[in-house]
Design a protein around this motif. Structure first.
Motif, PDB file in Angstrom:
ATOM      1  N   CYS A 139      16.242 -24.254   1.188  1.00  0.00           N
ATOM      2  CA  CYS A 139      16.269 -25.353   2.150  1.00  0.00           C
ATOM      3  C   CYS A 139      14.870 -25.599   2.713  1.00  0.00           C
ATOM      4  O   CYS A 139      14.421 -26.745   2.821  1.00  0.00           O
ATOM      5  N   PRO A 161      18.557 -24.625   7.413  1.00  0.00           N
ATOM      6  CA  PRO A 161      19.917 -24.198   7.085  1.00  0.00           C
ATOM      7  C   PRO A 161      20.841 -24.370   8.292  1.00  0.00           C
ATOM      8  O   PRO A 161      20.470 -24.066   9.422  1.00  0.00           O
ATOM      9  N   CYS A 166      22.368 -27.304   3.988  1.00  0.00           N
ATOM     10  CA  CYS A 166      20.979 -27.581   4.357  1.00  0.00           C
ATOM     11  C   CYS A 166      20.924 -28.959   5.002  1.00  0.00           C
ATOM     12  O   CYS A 166      21.265 -29.965   4.372  1.00  0.00           O
TER      13      CYS A 166
END
Length: 240
Positions: A139, A161, A166
């Protein structure tokens, strides 16, 4: 398609779409001029590839649009025909997009219009988009790569996150456009021809006292390429 390429493509489509229309009220337009301000139609988010249908249908009544009008509310239903990629289906929230400006329809059948669009869009990529990669690292990497690349219409992207997904927040570059030309009304449809000769299709509209409600273009009935946005919604304006 990698998550980085897919995310860049998706965010580009989102930014491009905001130049055409933007957020609005939960409620379909009514003729009494009431509304709930500037936010996205629906519950604040729509699954990509699904038609939200949250703006309702405009009860076009026609009328005389002559005068100067300022946008006070708008609504956008936005969906995408996203190429299949397993269970990787991003979810978007366009409630941070704002539209400002207005129209002036003069008695001599000429018009001028100014529209400014900008704000923020949130996109959440679920775990399947990362194909077993470490979510936190993937992410963060996604946010960095998208920030480094120039994605059309986007000023910045930040990803972090959230649970097993994400969440990316992007700032859309503010764009102001102006147009002028001639206008005419036929029944409940409003038509314009710009100074360069480009004619618009009839736009359903309704004038009720000091309120003008205008439909926005819809993607229904078209056969767009995969990934192109389908738009539907309205603008509500107040007479100056």
């Amino acid at each position: 398609m990698s998550i980085h390429v897919r995310a860049g493509w998706f965010l580009s489509m989102m930014a491009l779409s905001t130049l055409v229309a933007c957020g609005g009220s939960d409620d379909p337009p009514s003729s009494d001029g009431t509304g709930s301000g500037m936010n996205q139609g629906g519950d604040g988010g729509s699954g990509a590839g699904e038609q939200a249908g949250a703006c309702g249908e405009l009860a076009a009544c026609g009328g005389d649009p002559t005068g100067s009008w300022t946008i006070e509310e708008s609504c956008l239903d936005l969906s995408f025909d996203i190429p299949p990629s397993g269970d990787c289906v991003p979810v978007s929230d366009i409630s941070g997009i704002e539209v400002n400006g207005g129209f002036e329809f003069d008695a001599d059948a000429t018009y001028t219009a100014t529209l400014t669009v900008g704000g923020s869009i949130a996109v959440t990529f679920p775990a399947p988009c990362f194909s077993g990669e470490d979510m936190a690292l993937a992410c963060a990497d996604l946010g960095e790569r998208l920030s480094e690349n120039e994605v059309g219409g986007i000023e910045s992207v930040e990803c972090a996150p959230v649970g097993d997904a994400c969440a990316c927040a992007m700032t859309v570059r503010e764009v102001t456009s102006a147009s002028a030309g001639t206008w005419s009304a036929s029944g409940t449809n409003l038509m314009t021809v710009s100074e360069d000769g480009e004619a618009s299709e009839g736009v359903p509209f309704c004038v009720d006292g000091s309120t003008l409600t205008m439909d926005l273009p819809s993607g229904e009935g078209d056969e767009p390429d995969a990934g192109s946005p389908a738009l539907n919604g309205y603008l509500r304006l107040r007479k100056n």
